[in-house]
Scaffold this active site. Structure first.
Site, PDB file in Angstrom:
ATOM      1  CG  HIS A 153      -1.830  -1.092   1.303  1.00 17.79           C
ATOM      2  ND1 HIS A 153      -3.389  -0.921   0.704  1.00 17.79           N
ATOM      3  CD2 HIS A 153      -1.979  -2.392   1.788  1.00 17.79           C
ATOM      4  CE1 HIS A 153      -3.956  -2.155   0.840  1.00 17.79           C
ATOM      5  NE2 HIS A 153      -3.065  -3.078   1.408  1.00 17.79           N
TER       6      HIS A 153
ATOM      7  CG  ASN B 262      -7.845  -4.523   1.041  1.00 18.62           C
ATOM      8  OD1 ASN B 262      -7.102  -3.480   1.338  1.00 18.62           O
ATOM      9  ND2 ASN B 262      -7.404  -5.641   1.246  1.00 18.62           N
TER      10      ASN B 262
ATOM     11  CG  HIS C 148      -2.105  -1.462  14.593  1.00 21.45           C
ATOM     12  ND1 HIS C 148      -2.931  -2.706  14.556  1.00 21.45           N
ATOM     13  CD2 HIS C 148      -1.336  -1.672  15.617  1.00 21.45           C
ATOM     14  CE1 HIS C 148      -2.267  -3.423  15.346  1.00 21.45           C
ATOM     15  NE2 HIS C 148      -1.253  -2.925  16.018  1.00 21.45           N
TER      16      HIS C 148
HETATM   17 FE1  HDD Z   1      -2.306  -4.744   5.558  1.00 16.89          FE
HETATM   18  C1  HDD Z   1      -0.989  -1.895   5.199  1.00 16.89           C
HETATM   19  C2  HDD Z   1      -5.278  -3.728   4.314  1.00 16.89           C
HETATM   20  C3  HDD Z   1      -3.672  -8.016   5.451  1.00 16.89           C
HETATM   21  C4  HDD Z   1       0.402  -6.143   6.785  1.00 16.89           C
HETATM   22  N1  HDD Z   1      -3.104  -3.413   4.869  1.00 16.89           N
HETATM   23  C5  HDD Z   1      -2.296  -1.913   4.812  1.00 16.89           C
HETATM   24  C6  HDD Z   1      -3.108  -0.992   4.296  1.00 16.89           C
HETATM   25  C7  HDD Z   1      -4.094  -1.391   3.889  1.00 16.89           C
HETATM   26  C8  HDD Z   1      -4.214  -2.967   4.443  1.00 16.89           C
HETATM   27  C9  HDD Z   1      -5.405  -0.640   3.583  1.00 16.89           C
HETATM   28  C10 HDD Z   1      -2.636   0.530   4.253  1.00 16.89           C
HETATM   29  C11 HDD Z   1      -2.718   1.466   5.137  1.00 16.89           C
HETATM   30  C12 HDD Z   1      -2.360   2.781   4.883  1.00 16.89           C
HETATM   31  O1  HDD Z   1      -3.289   3.295   4.267  1.00 16.89           O
HETATM   32  O2  HDD Z   1      -1.522   3.528   5.467  1.00 16.89           O
HETATM   33  N2  HDD Z   1      -4.162  -5.457   5.075  1.00 16.89           N
HETATM   34  C13 HDD Z   1      -5.295  -5.014   4.574  1.00 16.89           C
HETATM   35  C14 HDD Z   1      -6.365  -5.947   4.604  1.00 16.89           C
HETATM   36  C15 HDD Z   1      -5.988  -7.200   4.778  1.00 16.89           C
HETATM   37  C16 HDD Z   1      -4.459  -7.018   5.191  1.00 16.89           C
HETATM   38  C17 HDD Z   1      -7.899  -5.569   4.377  1.00 16.89           C
HETATM   39  C18 HDD Z   1      -6.673  -8.529   4.822  1.00 16.89           C
HETATM   40  C19 HDD Z   1      -7.870  -8.772   5.214  1.00 16.89           C
HETATM   41  N3  HDD Z   1      -1.668  -6.646   6.177  1.00 16.89           N
HETATM   42  C20 HDD Z   1      -2.487  -8.069   5.891  1.00 16.89           C
HETATM   43  C21 HDD Z   1      -1.561  -8.800   6.727  1.00 16.89           C
HETATM   44  C22 HDD Z   1      -0.433  -8.472   7.192  1.00 16.89           C
HETATM   45  C23 HDD Z   1      -0.433  -6.981   6.658  1.00 16.89           C
HETATM   46  C24 HDD Z   1      -2.028 -10.327   6.632  1.00 16.89           C
HETATM   47  C25 HDD Z   1       0.732  -8.917   7.862  1.00 16.89           C
HETATM   48  C26 HDD Z   1       0.363  -9.958   8.649  1.00 16.89           C
HETATM   49  N4  HDD Z   1      -0.613  -4.031   5.828  1.00 16.89           N
HETATM   50  C27 HDD Z   1       0.466  -4.864   6.623  1.00 16.89           C
HETATM   51  C28 HDD Z   1       1.684  -4.009   6.814  1.00 16.89           C
HETATM   52  C29 HDD Z   1       1.292  -2.431   6.209  1.00 16.89           C
HETATM   53  C30 HDD Z   1      -0.139  -2.718   5.744  1.00 16.89           C
HETATM   54  C31 HDD Z   1       2.820  -4.332   6.509  1.00 16.89           C
HETATM   55  C32 HDD Z   1       2.069  -1.760   5.596  1.00 16.89           C
HETATM   56  C33 HDD Z   1       2.112   0.019   5.739  1.00 16.89           C
HETATM   57  C34 HDD Z   1       1.400  -0.150   6.960  1.00 16.89           C
HETATM   58  O3  HDD Z   1       1.040  -1.597   7.336  1.00 16.89           O
HETATM   59  O4  HDD Z   1       1.170   0.508   7.831  1.00 16.89           O
HETATM   60  O5  HDD Z   1       1.731  -3.871   8.289  1.00 16.89           O
END
Ligand code: HDD
Length: 678
Positions: free
Chosen positions: A72, A145, A336
């Protein structure tokens, strides 16, 4: 404490710096006398170390970048507020869901998943839809999402999924695209992805606008009311403008013509007062009914069909303010899924459980330490107190001798609250079991809902999915992977697999039985739920010297009155003169605008005399037609579309009737004219 829609804006104001009209200083406040020439030993001599202004300026510049989000990375955000329609007291004690007269400030960030921060907006991808509610009880983040299910069931597989979809490591290609070997290798070897892949290849993954897509919390969460009664809940955002998508050829062209297409659309809509609105909905299942469904409610690869579990619309979000500074706000915002408020709790969904770890962890590297909650965009608007201290970039000056609990020197404060006082108490779910690294058998049906999704599509939507499969797998070099994927999707629908196999030149699957799933859910189809409307849609008005002034005035006014955004495209910038002397300001030329950037094209007169202009205007209209858009023409403009087959989306009248604009707008409200699809 009372919070209103302006609370966050007011808080941010304390941090805003307006430097226009001011004298330049160093970061120490010293006035600067020279900002173009570094201090040198002689005019042609070396720069001197003692030039502190040069050193400070250069050092700051050298450190301006922070790591982009691991997923993202490309996103855009806006401020707004949320209001609940009716008290949700019966279901949850969450403070921001109690009082319809209350407005809670929100900050929403939309994103693509796979591309890097500078990638294009219109790529085929899932879109992130994250909302931070600044409530009286602390920040609540709904990090969702635009697709209601996910590729995997357990967070331990997330790094694998993302490694597979990101550009391949040996040559860092392709950017922001899933159409490559490693992604499809992952899919073939991880069949739990089947359902999400169907959504990913549908029109949902190429939205027309962030303002025209749904949002989903994806996981099953819990609502808990004051009596301690809990219900399973799924969250939905429904766009008031309806769900609208691009077509694939158009999406690819937009990525070149305007890689900022979605952020520009959001920014401009808010600047023009076309505030994006989303209704908030919840699906609820009583805990007693946990096992009554043909899917596991904890499985994030499953939807709860709306026909079985209706979506109750409970509120609305309005986005009404753009950010002041993209880095300070959009880039530094830290979402978060674990930021909850009393009345909202987690479930044992293994994907959600893993996310609860990952988000803080990623902010530590991205934002450089444990104090990211102090960044202005991340601060709650309610006060916050605890014994956490120090760390990189700490801004709060915590006064006093005591920074531990329990204590007597500060009368044991800051003190935890009881549940009645608003203290967060985790839902006391009874859990028992052996420690096992396994998945429940109830998570093993990977294809039924993928088939249900397919069954629910209109023929046009099915055709788009077939084309998307053929494109994506057509870019896969390994024949073996193509074959594996085709075989896998025969479990969803044999006809689909056969058609794709033919286009790819691989074997049609032979030994797979047709799926026995006949279930469908109309709620899954965006075509079946089409909201017709023209508000905020962009119309290119093609015109040249000598256009009919009288007609133009009438039609342009009608377009504006209907809430569309007409923009004039011509051969040159400046003013055009109509046949009656009326003047019209040109917004774009054929060089600076493109058909793919508009929802419909209307050709007024004045472009047929000049052969070059005629060619450009014809190409503009023809491309819009090929992308199924409404095209229209009056006066000599009709020559430009004379070759296009007539259909309800071609509105051509040499001597326009009084209701010409209405006819054009009625056609535009259809969004696209699929009868053209062969
Ligand atoms: Fe995630 C970012 C949505 C599964 C780990 N995620 C991130 C963002 C969105 C989502 C919208 C962007 C946030 C922003 O705008 O700053 N993610 C989802 C959805 C998931 C999902 C709807 C499943 C239902 N994500 C998911 C899993 C993991 C992560 C299973 C790890 C275990 N996601 C992250 C992250 C991020 C992230 C690496 C990258 C930047 C952030 O968190 O802030 O931690």
């Amino acid at each position: 404490m009372a919070i209103n829609e302006n609370s966050k804006n007011k808080q941010l104001d304390e941090f805003r710096v307006k430097d226009q009209g001011e004298k330049m200083t160093t970061n120490q406040g010293l006035r600067v006398s020279e900002d173009e020439h570094s201090l040198k030993a002689g005019e042609r001599g070396p720069t001197l170390m003692e030039d502190f202004h040069f050193r400070e300026k250069m050092t700051h510049f050298d450190h301006e970048r922070i790591p982009e989000r691991i997923v993202h990375a490309r996103g855009y955000a806006a401020h707004g507020y949320f209001e609940v329609y009716e008290s949700m007291k019966e279901y949850t004690k969450a403070g921001f869901l109690q009082d319809p007269s209350k407005k809670t400030p929100v900050f929403v960030r939309y994103s693509t998943v796979a591309g890097s921060r500078g990638s294009g907006d219109s790529v085929r991808d899932v879109r992130g839809f994250s909302t931070k509610f600044y409530t009286e009880e602390g920040n609540y983040d709904l990090v969702g999402n635009n697709i209601p299910v996910f590729f995997i069931q357990d967070a331990i597989k997330f790094p694998d999924l993302i490694h597979a979809v990101k550009p391949e490591p040996h040559n860092e290609m392709p950017q922001a695209a899933s159409a490559h070997d490693t992604f499809w290798d992952f899919v073939a070897n991880n069949q739990e992805s089947a359902h999400m892949v169907m959504w990913h290849l549908s029109d949902r993954a190429i939205p027309r606008s962030y303002r025209m897509m749904e949002g989903f919390g994806v996981h099953t969460f819990r609502f808990v009311n004051e009596q301690g009664k809990a219900r399973f809940v799924k969250f939905h955002w429904k766009p008031v403008l309806g769900i609208k998508s691009l077509v694939w050829d158009e999406a690819q062209k937009i990525a070149g013509k305007d890689p900022d297409f979605h952020r520009r659309d959001l920014w401009e809509a808010i600047e023009m007062g076309d505030y994006p609105e989303f209704e908030f909905g919840v699906q609820m299942i009583d805990e007693e009914d946990e096992f009554k469904f043909d899917f596991d409610v904890l499985d994030p690869t499953k939807v709860w069909p709306e026909e079985e579990v209706p979506v109750k619309i409970i509120g609305k979000m309005t986005l009404n303010r753009n950010v002041d500074n993209v880095f300070a706000e959009t880039e530094q915002v830290a979402f978060h899924p674990g930021h909850v408020v009393p009345g909202i709790d987690f479930t044992n969904d293994p994907l959600l459980q893993g996310r609860l770890f990952s988000y803080t962890d990623t902010q530590l590297i991205r934002l450089g330490g444990p104090n990211f909650h102090e960044l202005p965009i991340n601060r709650p608007v309610c006060p916050f107190f605890n014994n956490q201290r120090d760390g990189y970039g700490r801004q709060t000056i915590n006064v006093g001798q005591v920074s531990y609990h329990k204590n007597s020197l500060a009368q044991n404060t800051p003190a935890p609250s009881t549940e009645e006082e608003g203290g967060y108490v985790h839902y006391q779910e009874k859990v028992e079991g052996r420690k096992v690294a396994r998945r429940s058998d109830s998570f093993k049906d990977h294809f039924s809902q993928a088939t249900m999704f397919w069954n629910s599509m209109t023929d046009v939507e099915k055709e788009h999915i077939i084309e998307a499969f053929s494109f994506e797998l057509g870019k896969v070099k390994s024949k073996d992977i193509r074959q594996q994927v085709v075989n896998m999707f025969a479990n969803v629908n044999v006809e689909l697999a056969k058609t794709v196999a033919e286009s790819l030149g691989v074997q049609a699957p032979t030994d797979v039985a047709e799926s026995t799933v006949s279930k469908s859910s109309d709620a899954l189809s965006q075509e079946k739920n089409k909201i017709k409307g023209v508000a905020t849609r962009k119309i290119a008005v093609l015109a040249g010297e000598g256009f009919s002034g009288k007609e133009m005035e009438k039609i342009f006014k009608a377009f504006e009155k209907a809430g569309t955004r007409p923009e004039v495209v011509s051969t040159k910038q400046g003013m055009l003169k109509g046949d009656d002397g009326a003047e019209l300001e040109v917004d774009h030329t054929f060089l600076t605008a493109d058909s793919v950037l508009f929802d419909g094209v209307y050709a007024a007169g004045g472009l047929t005399a000049n052969p070059k202009a005629k060619k450009q205007a014809k190409a503009f209209l023809t491309e819009a037609y090929e992308h199924f858009k409404t095209v229209g023409a009056t006066d000599d403009g009709v020559d430009l579309i004379a070759d296009l087959p007539a259909d309800p989306g071609v509105v051509s009248e040499a001597s326009p009737s009084n209701d010409y604009a209405d006819k054009f707008l009625t056609a535009l409200a259809e969004h696209r004219h699929w009868s053209r699809q062969v």
